[in-house]
Design a protein around this motif. Structure first.
Motif: not given
Length: 156
Positions: A79-80, A129-132, A149-151
C-alpha cells in the motif's frame, strides 16, 4: 536506492564467476524478503524494490517474492509503495528513474499491480481512491483521463 541498483547493474555482477554472482543474487533476494517481513525496515520497501529491479534489470523476481509474501506487513508495504508510485505510473513514467530502458520494467510493474494489488489493498483497508488508481493503471493513458475517478494529476 535505485541509483545503487543501477551502479550494481553497471558492475555487471551477473557476469561474474558463478559463485560470486550467486552470492550477490542471494543477498538481493534475502534483503528484499527481509524488508517485506519487517514492520519498520530502515529503508522503505519500495526503495529496496527499486534497487533490486535496477540491479537485476527486471522486476519479475522481486514481484514474485512480493506475491508469495502476502500478509499484514507485506500488504502494508504494498500500500505504501502504490501510494508512492501512483503519480508516476499513472503518467506512464518510471517511479524511480528516467532511463529509456525502464519502459518494460514500468509496464511489468503496472500490469502486476493491476492483477495482484487490489485484493491485497482491500484486505489492508486501503482507500477506495487508491483502489481506483490501481484500476485506472489498466487503462490506456488517454482513457485514464476520462475515467470519473481520475485523480486530477497534471503532467508537463
Amino acid at each position: 536506492m535505485a541509483e545503487v541498483g543501477h551502479f550494481l547493474a553497471n558492475g555487471a555482477w551477473q557476469e561474474w564467476p558463478a559463485e560470486q554472482a550467486a552470492a550477490v543474487g542471494e543477498f538481493l533476494r534475502a534483503w528484499w524478503t527481509w524488508t517485506l517481513t519487517q514492520p519498520d525496515p530502515p529503508e522503505p520497501a519500495h526503495e529496496i524494490f527499486a534497487l533490486c529491479t535496477e540491479a537485476s534489470g527486471t522486476p519479475e523476481p522481486w514481484l514474485g517474492i512480493g506475491e508469495r509474501l502476502a500478509g499484514p506487513v507485506p500488504d502494508r508495504h504494498l500500500a505504501l509503495a502504490v501510494t508512492e508510485w501512483e503519480y508516476e505510473l499513472l503518467g506512464d513514467t518510471s517511479p524511480w528513474t528516467e532511463r529509456e530502458e525502464d519502459e518494460r520494467k514500468r509496464k511489468k510493474l503496472s500490469a502486476w499491480l493491476v492483477r495482484h494489488a487490489p485484493a491485497r489493498l482491500r484486505a489492508h483497508g486501503a482507500s477506495e481512491d487508491l483502489l481506483h488508481r490501481v484500476r485506472i493503471l489498466g487503462l490506456e493513458l488517454h482513457s485514464r483521463w476520462d475515467d470519473p475517478y481520475w485523480p486530477g494529476h497534471r503532467y508537463a
